[in-house]
Design an enzyme around this catalytic site. Structure first.
Site, PDB file in Angstrom:
ATOM      1  N   GLU A  22       3.319  -3.680  12.279  1.00 37.41           N
ATOM      2  CA  GLU A  22       2.308  -2.633  12.085  1.00 37.41           C
ATOM      3  C   GLU A  22       1.296  -3.188  11.342  1.00 37.41           C
ATOM      4  OE1 GLU A  22       2.397   0.461  13.225  1.00 37.41           O
ATOM      5  OE2 GLU A  22       4.647   0.728  13.807  1.00 37.41           O
ATOM      6  N   CYS A  75      -3.543   1.984   6.112  1.00 37.72           N
ATOM      7  CA  CYS A  75      -3.873   1.226   7.701  1.00 37.72           C
ATOM      8  C   CYS A  75      -4.378   2.270   8.571  1.00 37.72           C
ATOM      9  CB  CYS A  75      -2.731   0.525   8.135  1.00 37.72           C
ATOM     10  SG  CYS A  75      -1.298   1.601   8.079  1.00 37.72           S
ATOM     11  N   ASN A 117       0.862  -1.102  -0.100  1.00 36.82           N
ATOM     12  CA  ASN A 117       0.211  -0.079  -0.144  1.00 36.82           C
ATOM     13  C   ASN A 117       0.797   1.136  -0.011  1.00 36.82           C
ATOM     14  OD1 ASN A 117       0.592  -0.876   2.886  1.00 36.82           O
ATOM     15  ND2 ASN A 117      -1.079   0.399   3.370  1.00 36.82           N
ATOM     16  N   ALA A 174      -3.399 -10.956  10.156  1.00 37.54           N
ATOM     17  CA  ALA A 174      -3.358 -12.535  10.131  1.00 37.54           C
ATOM     18  C   ALA A 174      -1.646 -13.019   9.932  1.00 37.54           C
ATOM     19  CB  ALA A 174      -4.313 -13.076   8.981  1.00 37.54           C
ATOM     20  N   GLU A 226       7.023   3.040  15.522  1.00 35.47           N
ATOM     21  CA  GLU A 226       8.206   3.156  14.388  1.00 35.47           C
ATOM     22  C   GLU A 226       8.447   4.593  14.559  1.00 35.47           C
ATOM     23  OE1 GLU A 226       6.272   0.979  10.860  1.00 35.47           O
ATOM     24  OE2 GLU A 226       8.530   0.622  11.037  1.00 35.47           O
TER      25      GLU A 226
HETATM   26  P1  NAP Z   1      -0.031  -9.348   3.662  1.00 33.39           P
HETATM   27  O1  NAP Z   1      -0.291 -10.721   3.252  1.00 33.39           O
HETATM   28  O2  NAP Z   1       0.030  -9.324   5.112  1.00 33.39           O
HETATM   29  O3  NAP Z   1       1.259  -9.080   3.041  1.00 33.39           O
HETATM   30  C1  NAP Z   1       2.355  -8.067   3.714  1.00 33.39           C
HETATM   31  C2  NAP Z   1       3.599  -8.269   3.282  1.00 33.39           C
HETATM   32  O4  NAP Z   1       3.896  -9.756   4.055  1.00 33.39           O
HETATM   33  C3  NAP Z   1       3.991  -8.820   1.606  1.00 33.39           C
HETATM   34  O5  NAP Z   1       5.501  -8.240   1.720  1.00 33.39           O
HETATM   35  C4  NAP Z   1       3.944 -10.226   1.914  1.00 33.39           C
HETATM   36  O6  NAP Z   1       4.510 -10.748   0.916  1.00 33.39           O
HETATM   37  C5  NAP Z   1       4.459 -10.537   3.074  1.00 33.39           C
HETATM   38  N1  NAP Z   1       4.052 -11.857   3.490  1.00 33.39           N
HETATM   39  C6  NAP Z   1       2.777 -12.675   3.206  1.00 33.39           C
HETATM   40  N2  NAP Z   1       2.869 -13.938   3.911  1.00 33.39           N
HETATM   41  C7  NAP Z   1       4.163 -14.137   4.716  1.00 33.39           C
HETATM   42  C8  NAP Z   1       4.710 -15.012   5.352  1.00 33.39           C
HETATM   43  N3  NAP Z   1       3.848 -16.208   5.608  1.00 33.39           N
HETATM   44  N4  NAP Z   1       5.856 -14.653   6.084  1.00 33.39           N
HETATM   45  C9  NAP Z   1       6.578 -13.607   5.701  1.00 33.39           C
HETATM   46  N5  NAP Z   1       6.046 -12.614   5.064  1.00 33.39           N
HETATM   47  C10 NAP Z   1       5.076 -12.806   4.477  1.00 33.39           C
HETATM   48  O7  NAP Z   1      -1.029  -8.598   3.263  1.00 33.39           O
HETATM   49  P2  NAP Z   1      -1.848  -8.757   1.711  1.00 33.39           P
HETATM   50  O8  NAP Z   1      -2.177 -10.184   1.636  1.00 33.39           O
HETATM   51  O9  NAP Z   1      -1.198  -8.067   0.805  1.00 33.39           O
HETATM   52  O10 NAP Z   1      -3.068  -7.827   2.190  1.00 33.39           O
HETATM   53  C11 NAP Z   1      -4.377  -8.398   2.691  1.00 33.39           C
HETATM   54  C12 NAP Z   1      -4.974  -7.370   3.843  1.00 33.39           C
HETATM   55  O11 NAP Z   1      -3.989  -6.932   4.684  1.00 33.39           O
HETATM   56  C13 NAP Z   1      -5.388  -6.172   3.069  1.00 33.39           C
HETATM   57  O12 NAP Z   1      -6.680  -6.191   2.434  1.00 33.39           O
HETATM   58  C14 NAP Z   1      -5.365  -5.190   4.386  1.00 33.39           C
HETATM   59  O13 NAP Z   1      -6.571  -5.405   5.060  1.00 33.39           O
HETATM   60  C15 NAP Z   1      -4.109  -5.739   5.268  1.00 33.39           C
HETATM   61  N6  NAP Z   1      -2.921  -4.838   4.817  1.00 33.39           N
HETATM   62  C16 NAP Z   1      -2.989  -4.003   5.833  1.00 33.39           C
HETATM   63  C17 NAP Z   1      -1.748  -3.109   5.676  1.00 33.39           C
HETATM   64  C18 NAP Z   1      -1.390  -2.170   6.795  1.00 33.39           C
HETATM   65  O14 NAP Z   1      -0.506  -1.087   6.400  1.00 33.39           O
HETATM   66  N7  NAP Z   1      -1.327  -2.408   7.841  1.00 33.39           N
HETATM   67  C19 NAP Z   1      -0.834  -3.244   4.335  1.00 33.39           C
HETATM   68  C20 NAP Z   1      -1.217  -4.157   3.738  1.00 33.39           C
HETATM   69  C21 NAP Z   1      -2.395  -5.062   3.749  1.00 33.39           C
HETATM   70  P3  NAP Z   1       3.865 -10.892  -0.768  1.00 33.39           P
HETATM   71  O15 NAP Z   1       3.592  -9.624  -1.396  1.00 33.39           O
HETATM   72  O16 NAP Z   1       4.687 -12.140  -1.541  1.00 33.39           O
HETATM   73  O17 NAP Z   1       2.448 -11.758  -0.415  1.00 33.39           O
END
Ligand code: NAP
Ligand code: MG
Length: 452
Positions: free
Chosen positions: A230, A264, A132, A211, A432
């Site tokens: 975060e 977020c 994001n 998650a 942070e």
């Molecule tokens: P996400 O799966 O939590 O991804 C965030 C980062 O973690 C990405 O670089 C991702 O890599 C990595 N990741 C995923 N699974 C991992 C694992 N098992 N071990 C280590 N790293 C891992 O988030 P998303 O699926 O992109 O988004 C899903 C939802 O999360 C969104 O709809 C939103 O609600 C929330 N979100 C919140 C924030 C925030 O700023 N707090 C930011 C993004 C999303 P990959 O890109 O390869 O999956």
């Protein structure tokens, strides 16, 4: 087996570039290089480390237009936002460039000798970045980490690796030694997970979904690995009847629809005091309809597309609740969604409880101050929020009452590199930015020197 990923422009659905992914062996090699570089980087004189970080900051500023263009194309961010984001990287680097020369310990009075403390770097820091805000979220991790004498391995999100890869090249141009700042494009389950399991990665900084954050926390326990999280948010924009309602309503679209709501800190719950509801909604409708969702390259754009088809579908699933009104969005290719205002029936509605991460906001009313605080705190999240009132006592009472990490009064700004940022409850762990960020990238060492 090495893989690769086709980066898609979310405004056009065209392929921008194919990016090679690191496999496990390549990840381990990069971590080994970062560990080797740590042993020299930590010993570089503080003034020299400061100079290198200032040089990195200047180089980012020189390339702000190129970085912004990359982000517009890769992430669909508006031109205004993308330039701000590139500048935020330069500013965060400049802010923490002052830190190496000010990494003070203490001298503590003790009997029999002298006692001093040192802030020692941890080693290799693994930073996992979401899609994001690819540039700022990366910099909030790597700038203080490097300033404190650590080296960094950084995994950008699969969707949005391009600016991170360029920042890795710019670091070398700035004179940051090889191996100190390493960008590792790859899958979360491979590269990201290796940061958790590799014993030479001493800390993980994760921003993303709650998650995945929980899984990472479980994984880090095995090595008592340091961790900053975060995570998500469900923040409230609380508007009291005594506020400047026209001003609060005019600012409310930006507080939730900025970056197409993929933030977020998005104020995706609006709580309006009952007596001001009609006036607020009148002004708010005008503001939402004026909010320009259009080609992010245009200087006039307030909002671009969502990042992916997957995100579009996830956000669309919230649109089955009563709709008050909508803005507009382009049609044709691209993951476009019009800003939408919902009126959920009650506080158990999905749109009121879950993080939406899209241009959708829910509005409900409250009776009095106590009611507003109860409603705002009725969430497992606690990241940001806003309070609009002209009564300073009320502003203070409600600020203390709302369980959230970053609040603003008569404003919707939550993130400044000068001030701490992070969440209460399941919105995260640790802080942070701000003056204390160095503490989360160092260990305190106590040394007693005997008088004998
Ligand atoms: P996400 O799966 O939590 O991804 C965030 C980062 O973690 C990405 O670089 C991702 O890599 C990595 N990741 C995923 N699974 C991992 C694992 N098992 N071990 C280590 N790293 C891992 O988030 P998303 O699926 O992109 O988004 C899903 C939802 O999360 C969104 O709809 C939103 O609600 C929330 N979100 C919140 C924030 C925030 O700023 N707090 C930011 C993004 C999303 P990959 O890109 O390869 O999956
Ligand atoms: Mg995911």
């Amino acid at each position: 087996m090495p893989t690769s990923y086709d980066v898609i422009n979310p405004a056009t659905e065209e392929i921008v570039k194919n990016v090679a992914h690191l496999d496990l062996a390549a990840t381990d090699d990069a971590i080994a290089r970062a560990d080797k570089a740590f042993h020299t980087w930590r010993t570089i004189a503080p003034g020299e480390r400061a100079r290198l970080l200032r040089s990195f900051s200047h180089i980012v500023t020189e390339h702000r237009e190129e970085l912004a263009q990359l982000e517009i194309t890769n992430s669909g961010h508006t031109r205004g936002n993308a330039l701000w984001e590139a500048d935020n990287v330069a500013n965060t680097l400049m802010y923490y460039a002052a830190a190496p020369e000010r990494l003070f310990g203490r001298q503590i009075p003790v009997p029999g000798g002298v006692d001093i403390t040192f802030k020692e770097p941890l080693g290799v820091i693994g930073i996992i970045v979401p899609w994001n805000f690819p540039m700022p979220i990366a910099a909030w991790g790597f700038a203080p980490a490097l300033a404190a004498g650590n080296t960094v391995v950084l995994k950008p999100a699969e969707y949005t690796p391009l600016t991170a890869i360029r920042l890795g090249e710019l670091a070398l141009l700035a004179g940051i030694p090889e191996g100190v700042f390493n960008v590792l494009p790859g899958k979360g389950s491979v590269v990201g997970n290796r940061f958790v399991t590799h014993p030479l990665v001493r800390k993980v900084v994760f921003t993303g979904s709650t998650a995945v954050g929980k899984q990472i926390m479980v994984g880090c326990a095995d090595q008592v690995k340091r961790l900053t999280l975060e995570l998500g948010g469900k923040s409230s924009n609380i508007i009291f009847a005594d506020a400047d309602i026209a001003k609060a309503a005019a600012a409310a679209p930006g507080a939730v629809f900025d970056n197409a709501g993929q933030d977020c800190c998005a104020r995706s719950r609006i709580l309006v005091q009952k007596s001001a509801f009609d006036t607020f909604m009148e002004h708010f409708e005008v503001a939402v309809k004026k909010f320009r969702c259009e080609d992010p390259n245009l200087a006039t754009a307030d909002m671009g597309p969502l990042i992916s088809k997957k995100q579009f579908d996830a956000v669309e699933s919230f649109l089955d609740e009563p709709i008050a009104f909508k803005g507009s969005a382009p049609t044709g290719p691209g993951y476009w969604m019009a800003p939408t205002v919902l009126l959920p029936k009650n506080t158990s509605a999905r749109s009121w409880r879950e993080e939406i991460f899209g241009p959708v906001v829910s509005v409900m009313t409250f009776d009095d101050e106590a009611d507003a605080i109860l409603m705002a705190n009725d969430s497992e999240y606690g990241l940001s929020g806003s309070i609009w009132t002209r009564d300073i006592g009320r502003a203070l009472r409600v600020s203390r009452g709302v369980d959230t990490g970053a609040l603003s009064v008569n404003s919707n700004s939550s993130v400044r590199f000068w001030t701490p940022f992070g969440g209460f409850k399941q919105s995260g762990l640790g802080r942070e930015l701000g003056p204390d960020a160095l503490d989360s990238f160092t260990e305190v060492k106590n040394v007693f020197i005997s008088n004998d």
